[in-house]
Design an enzyme around this catalytic site. Structure first.
Site, mmCIF file in Angstrom:
data_model
loop_
_atom_site.group_PDB
_atom_site.id
_atom_site.type_symbol
_atom_site.label_atom_id
_atom_site.label_comp_id
_atom_site.label_asym_id
_atom_site.label_seq_id
_atom_site.Cartn_x
_atom_site.Cartn_y
_atom_site.Cartn_z
ATOM 1 N N GLU A 372 0.836 -1.201 0.000
ATOM 2 C CA GLU A 372 0.000 0.000 0.000
ATOM 3 C C GLU A 372 0.869 1.247 0.000
ATOM 4 O OE1 GLU A 372 -3.773 -1.833 2.523
ATOM 5 O OE2 GLU A 372 -2.239 -0.684 3.595
ATOM 6 N N CYS A 373 0.665 2.103 -0.970
ATOM 7 C CA CYS A 373 1.273 3.427 -1.044
ATOM 8 C C CYS A 373 2.803 3.340 -0.976
ATOM 9 C CB CYS A 373 0.700 4.334 0.035
ATOM 10 S SG CYS A 373 0.898 6.094 -0.303
ATOM 11 N N GLY A 374 3.405 3.604 0.182
ATOM 12 C CA GLY A 374 4.852 3.500 0.304
ATOM 13 C C GLY A 374 5.354 2.120 -0.047
#
Length: 528
Positions: A372-374
């Protein structure tokens, strides 16, 4: 006092009349208060942190909450109180779930403090959906307004009165003045609030550069990466304890009506996502699957409910460190990489080549990976930030760039596509995105796991890049709002484990057969 009791009763019953559908089977008394403000950047967070640490220093056990999906503020809360702060979010949770989270996590606390977000009545729409005021009504919590009084005296009373009258079901019980410049200004403000609003001013914070936390593009500096975190919290507590009447705050918190809950929470049992997600049941299995969770300074954004949901479905969670560990464990069944600040630790992530290589090897073997994301950024080939390019794990054929301006921010609503490796097509999940990075190049053949009903995602209303066993999205999925997510991910991990064990068994049988053919004594195995 009679007027205060009448207001509290009105606030308590106003929510039920609003039609949120809570069937009250039990009522519990938990002292609590919400710290809110008429607008963002009023000083809610520094005031909340100062209160949390000051009360903790007095020996009180305080449970903190954050309205909305924010990871950073809850991280600071957790450090200030030495307890896990929780998110309260009506976009993700039903009213029953919100109250159950509060009831379960507040059982042993002297009081609970809910930090609001943005302006008190600001939400997703003109009706104030998912606003701080809505959370206050659902939980029947009185509000202490933090009011930025810069260049203001009598007008402050008008602002407070507007917040009091805008929704009679919301109880504004007190005020903390912020950024007060002089004793004369404070005196005028106190007199105006007392005369026109009829509620106490329980504190007046001065203009002070120490009431500032170092900022970064995501908002506040992450609590896990601030070396001076304890010094900041202690400094905030010093100022708040000197300027706020903590006993008055406790009195307001003690004067609440009961928290409406559908059932009394089990004593001393942490809330599990399976018990909080209405209708969701943990899957019973005699064999738990090993799921590594990357948790360090670079990757620290996880909803507690997500981790609890994975455990409830049969996951054994192992914490791994992308900055210090040499490699991932060899016997993993799945990997979960949350969000964080990979750009701030890009050089250290790049330097740990053995860990990156180990992760890449697992990915090439088809390990189920949720990023997720990072985590998405880290799985790519490279990250460019501040005119420097850093090597990342190389598990995904894509590159990312960190941009100066925010690329996306807000709630997301996603529908799983046919390409999703573990969720059934059409399954809808809810989450949140907030990022400054963008995918600057990707292999055009890459598929997407989600179509965005709401939100930005990676590209063209699509999110969740699919490659081998990986689903990498900008969305942080919330397990309470998306109970199918944890069940399906753990099931995929279990299937991966079964396939790996089957392959190992087949390999063993082949070696045994070769040994038998090599000679009567079975001692001459083929060599490489």
């Amino acid at each position: 006092m009679a007027e205060r009791a009448e207001q509290a009763e009105q606030a308590g019953h106003g929510h039920g009349q609003a039609g949120h559908g809570q069937a009250e089977l039990g009522r519990c008394h938990y002292p609590r208060i919400m710290i809110a403000a008429p607008h963002g950047a009023s000083g809610k967070t520094v005031t909340t942190l100062g209160l949390l640490r000051a009360l903790r220093r007095q020996g009180h056990m305080v449970q903190a909450y954050k309205k909305g999906p924010d990871f950073i503020d809850t991280g600071w809360h957790s450090v200030a109180t030495a307890r896990q702060s929780r998110n309260l979010d009506s976009f993700f949770m039903s009213p029953d779930q919100i109250c159950q989270v509060v009831a379960t996590s507040s059982q042993d606390a002297r009081l609970s403090i809910i930090e609001g977000a943005m302006g008190l009545y600001d939400g997703l729409d003109i009706h104030g959906s998912s606003s701080s005021a809505e959370i206050a009504k659902i939980t029947r919590t009185p509000i202490v307004l933090v009011l930025d009084v810069t260049r203001m005296t009598r007008t402050a009373a008008a602002v407070i009165l507007g917040c009091q009258l805008f929704d009679p079901a919301v109880r504004v019980a007190g005020v903390i003045l912020n950024r007060v410049r002089s004793a004369r200004q404070e005196s005028l403000l106190r007199e105006a609030v007392a005369r026109y609003c009829g509620i106490p001013v329980i504190g007046a914070l001065p203009v002070n550069d120490r009431l500032i936390i170092p900022s970064r593009h995501l908002g506040l500096l992450s609590s896990t990466e601030a070396n001076e975190c304890e010094q900041i919290l202690e400094s905030l507590a010093d100022i708040v304890a000197a300027a706020v009447d903590l006993e008055a705050l406790l009195d307001l918190a003690d004067g609440v009506v009961d928290l409406p809950v559908t059932a009394r929470p089990p004593a001393a049992t942490p809330p599990s996502a399976s018990s909080l997600a209405l209708g969701a049941r943990p899957r019973v299995s005699t064999q738990r699957v090993r799921i590594a969770v990357v948790r360090d300074e670079a990757f620290c954004f996880y909803y507690p409910e997500n981790l609890q949901a994975l455990e409830a479905q049969g996951g054994e969670l192992l914490t791994v460190d992308s900055l210090r560990d040499a490699r991932l464990p060899s016997d993993l069944d799945a990997l979960y990489i949350g969000g964080g600040f990979p750009e701030s630790y890009a050089s250290r992530l790049e330097a740990n080549a053995s860990f990156r290589g180990s992760l890449r090897g697992h990915a090439e073997a088809g390990l189920p990976i949720c990023a997720e994301c990072g985590g998405l950024v880290y799985l790519g080939r490279s990250l460019t930030w501040q005119q420097r390019c850093y090597a990342m794990a190389g598990a995904l054929p894509l590159d990312t760039h960190m941009r100066e301006h925010r690329q996306a921010h807000g709630y997301t609503l996603l529908r799983a596509t046919e390409q999703h490796p573990w969720l059934k097509a059409g399954t809808v999940v809810k989450g949140h995105e907030f990022h400054h990075s963008e995918v600057s190049w990707r292999d055009p053949s890459l598929a997407f796991a989600y179509h965005n009903i709401r939100g930005t995602g990676v590209q063209d209303d699509r999110d969740g890049i699919v490659f081998r066993g990986i689903v990498a999205s900008y969305t942080h999925v919330n397990a309470l709002a998306s109970p199918a997510w944890a069940e399906a991910f753990v099931a995929q991990a279990r299937a991966y484990r079964a396939a790996r064990d089957c392959s190992a068994a087949e390999a063993g049988e082949r070696l045994t057969a070769l040994a038998r053919k090599s000679g009567r004594d079975g001692s001459c195995l083929p060599t490489r």
